[in-house]
Scaffold this motif. Structure first.
Motif, PDB file in Angstrom:
ATOM      1  N   ALA A  35     -10.430   4.934  -2.763  1.00 38.09           N
ATOM      2  CA  ALA A  35     -10.348   3.667  -3.486  1.00 38.09           C
ATOM      3  C   ALA A  35     -11.686   2.949  -3.314  1.00 38.09           C
ATOM      4  CB  ALA A  35      -9.198   2.823  -2.959  1.00 38.09           C
ATOM      5  N   LEU A  36     -11.807   1.771  -3.906  1.00 37.25           N
ATOM      6  CA  LEU A  36     -13.051   1.010  -3.763  1.00 37.25           C
ATOM      7  C   LEU A  36     -13.349   0.741  -2.295  1.00 37.25           C
ATOM      8  CD1 LEU A  36     -12.740  -1.596  -6.658  1.00 37.25           C
ATOM      9  CD2 LEU A  36     -14.221   0.411  -6.553  1.00 37.25           C
ATOM     10  N   PRO A  37     -14.628   0.618  -1.945  1.00 31.13           N
ATOM     11  CA  PRO A  37     -14.988   0.378  -0.549  1.00 31.13           C
ATOM     12  C   PRO A  37     -14.311  -0.874   0.023  1.00 31.13           C
ATOM     13  CG  PRO A  37     -16.945   0.838  -1.853  1.00 31.13           C
ATOM     14  CD  PRO A  37     -15.810   0.687  -2.809  1.00 31.13           C
ATOM     15  N   HIS A  38     -13.741  -0.737   1.198  1.00 26.79           N
ATOM     16  CA  HIS A  38     -13.146  -1.862   1.926  1.00 26.79           C
ATOM     17  C   HIS A  38     -13.092  -1.478   3.396  1.00 26.79           C
ATOM     18  CE1 HIS A  38     -10.432  -5.034   3.200  1.00 26.79           C
ATOM     19  NE2 HIS A  38     -10.628  -5.617   2.035  1.00 26.79           N
ATOM     20  N   GLY A  39     -13.478  -2.396   4.250  1.00 26.95           N
ATOM     21  CA  GLY A  39     -13.502  -2.120   5.678  1.00 26.95           C
ATOM     22  C   GLY A  39     -12.145  -1.777   6.271  1.00 26.95           C
ATOM     23  N   SER A  40     -11.062  -2.203   5.609  1.00 28.33           N
ATOM     24  CA  SER A  40      -9.715  -1.931   6.115  1.00 28.33           C
ATOM     25  C   SER A  40      -9.113  -0.656   5.550  1.00 28.33           C
ATOM     26  CB  SER A  40      -8.792  -3.106   5.788  1.00 28.33           C
ATOM     27  OG  SER A  40      -9.231  -4.262   6.466  1.00 28.33           O
ATOM     28  N   GLY A  41      -9.745  -0.048   4.558  1.00 32.60           N
ATOM     29  CA  GLY A  41      -9.227   1.194   3.996  1.00 32.60           C
ATOM     30  C   GLY A  41      -8.672   1.019   2.600  1.00 32.60           C
ATOM     31  N   LEU A  42      -7.464   1.541   2.367  1.00 35.47           N
ATOM     32  CA  LEU A  42      -6.838   1.517   1.048  1.00 35.47           C
ATOM     33  C   LEU A  42      -5.323   1.460   1.218  1.00 35.47           C
ATOM     34  CD1 LEU A  42      -5.685   4.675   0.635  1.00 35.47           C
ATOM     35  CD2 LEU A  42      -8.118   5.078   0.396  1.00 35.47           C
ATOM     36  N   ILE A  43      -4.625   1.360   0.107  1.00 34.52           N
ATOM     37  CA  ILE A  43      -3.163   1.311   0.126  1.00 34.52           C
ATOM     38  C   ILE A  43      -2.629   2.562  -0.548  1.00 34.52           C
ATOM     39  CG2 ILE A  43      -1.102   0.057  -0.647  1.00 34.52           C
ATOM     40  CD1 ILE A  43      -2.782  -1.536   1.366  1.00 34.52           C
ATOM     41  N   VAL A  44      -1.689   3.240   0.105  1.00 34.54           N
ATOM     42  CA  VAL A  44      -0.954   4.339  -0.514  1.00 34.54           C
ATOM     43  C   VAL A  44       0.502   3.897  -0.595  1.00 34.54           C
ATOM     44  CG1 VAL A  44      -2.479   6.249   0.079  1.00 34.54           C
ATOM     45  CG2 VAL A  44      -0.800   5.506   1.742  1.00 34.54           C
ATOM     46  N   ALA A  45       1.150   4.221  -1.709  1.00 36.55           N
ATOM     47  CA  ALA A  45       2.498   3.715  -1.926  1.00 36.55           C
ATOM     48  C   ALA A  45       3.352   4.717  -2.692  1.00 36.55           C
ATOM     49  CB  ALA A  45       2.433   2.401  -2.700  1.00 36.55           C
ATOM     50  N   THR A  46       4.669   4.559  -2.565  1.00 39.39           N
ATOM     51  CA  THR A  46       5.607   5.393  -3.308  1.00 39.39           C
ATOM     52  C   THR A  46       6.078   4.695  -4.581  1.00 39.39           C
ATOM     53  OG1 THR A  46       7.477   4.548  -2.027  1.00 39.39           O
ATOM     54  CG2 THR A  46       6.417   6.572  -1.231  1.00 39.39           C
ATOM     55  N   GLY A  47       5.607   3.471  -4.811  1.00 38.78           N
ATOM     56  CA  GLY A  47       5.963   2.708  -6.008  1.00 38.78           C
ATOM     57  C   GLY A  47       4.862   1.728  -6.343  1.00 38.78           C
ATOM     58  N   ARG A  48       5.034   1.039  -7.468  1.00 38.02           N
ATOM     59  CA  ARG A  48       4.049   0.045  -7.889  1.00 38.02           C
ATOM     60  C   ARG A  48       4.657  -1.352  -7.795  1.00 38.02           C
ATOM     61  NH1 ARG A  48       2.011   1.567 -13.579  1.00 38.02           N
ATOM     62  NH2 ARG A  48       4.211   1.456 -13.966  1.00 38.02           N
ATOM     63  N   GLN A  49       3.780  -2.341  -7.768  1.00 39.39           N
ATOM     64  CA  GLN A  49       4.147  -3.757  -7.696  1.00 39.39           C
ATOM     65  C   GLN A  49       5.043  -4.017  -6.483  1.00 39.39           C
ATOM     66  OE1 GLN A  49       5.474  -4.139 -11.849  1.00 39.39           O
ATOM     67  NE2 GLN A  49       3.694  -5.449 -12.149  1.00 39.39           N
ATOM     68  N   ASP A  50       6.279  -4.467  -6.713  1.00 39.30           N
ATOM     69  CA  ASP A  50       7.185  -4.736  -5.594  1.00 39.30           C
ATOM     70  C   ASP A  50       8.180  -3.601  -5.363  1.00 39.30           C
ATOM     71  OD1 ASP A  50       8.573  -5.164  -7.933  1.00 39.30           O
ATOM     72  OD2 ASP A  50       9.553  -6.998  -7.268  1.00 39.30           O
TER      73      ASP A  50
END
Length: 139
Positions: free
Chosen positions: A47-62
Motif C-alpha cells: 500500500a502507500l508508504p506509511h510508518g505504521s504499515g497497511l490494513i488487510v481486511a476480509t471486507g470493505r467499509q464497516d
C-alpha cells in the motif's frame, strides 16, 4: 521510504478473499488491492508508504474484519478473521458527510449570489437600514 508492505498467509482450509487498504484510509471503501488466497498460500501485499504499515481486511467499509499489518510483518488469515471490524468507518464517514454539507452549502450560497447579484445588494442595504446607515430618518 518505500511502500508499506507485508505478507498474508492463509492458514485456513478455505480460499479467502482479502482487501488491502492504505493505512490512513478510514472509510476503506475502495481497496488498493484485492487478493484471493488459497489454503497454505502466502501473498505479498503493498500500500502507500506509511510508518505504521497497511490494513488487510476480509471486507470493505464497516464489513468484515480489519487488521493493521506492520511493515515487513506476516499475518495469518485466522488472525485477521478474529481481529474485529473497522473502528474508523463511522467516525470518518461522519466527518466526510459533515464536510460535504458545509462545503456544498457554501458553494450553493456562492452560486446563488453569483447568479443573482441583486440578492447581495438587497441584503446589504436591508442590513444597513436596520443599522441606521441607509434611509433611516430617526423617526
Amino acid at each position: 521510504m518505500g511502500n508499506a508492505n507485508g505478507k498474508v498467509y492463509n492458514d485456513t482450509s478455505e480460499t479467502v478473499k482479502i482487501y488491502v487498504f492504505n493505512y490512513a484510509d478510514g472509510l476503506r471503501k475502495i481497496p488498493r488491492d484485492e487478493k484471493s488466497i488459497s489454503p497454505g498460500e502466502t501473498v505479498h501485499v503493498e500500500a502507500l508508504p506509511h510508518g505504521s504499515g497497511l490494513i488487510v481486511a476480509t471486507g470493505r467499509q464497516d464489513k468484515g474484519n480489519h487488521y493493521a499489518l506492520g511493515n515487513g510483518c506476516t499475518v495469518n488469515v485466522s488472525t485477521i478473521q478474529g481481529s474485529g471490524g473497522n473502528p474508523w468507518h463511522g467516525v470518518t464517514k461522519g466527518i466526510a458527510v459533515a464536510t460535504t454539507l458545509v462545503v456544498g452549502g457554501a458553494a450553493n450560497a456562492i452560486g446563488t449570489a453569483t447568479a443573482n447579484p441583486a440578492l447581495i445588494a438587497v441584503g446589504s442595504i436591508s442590513g444597513q437600514v436596520g443599522a441606521g446607515l441607509v434611509g433611516d430618518t430617526g423617526e
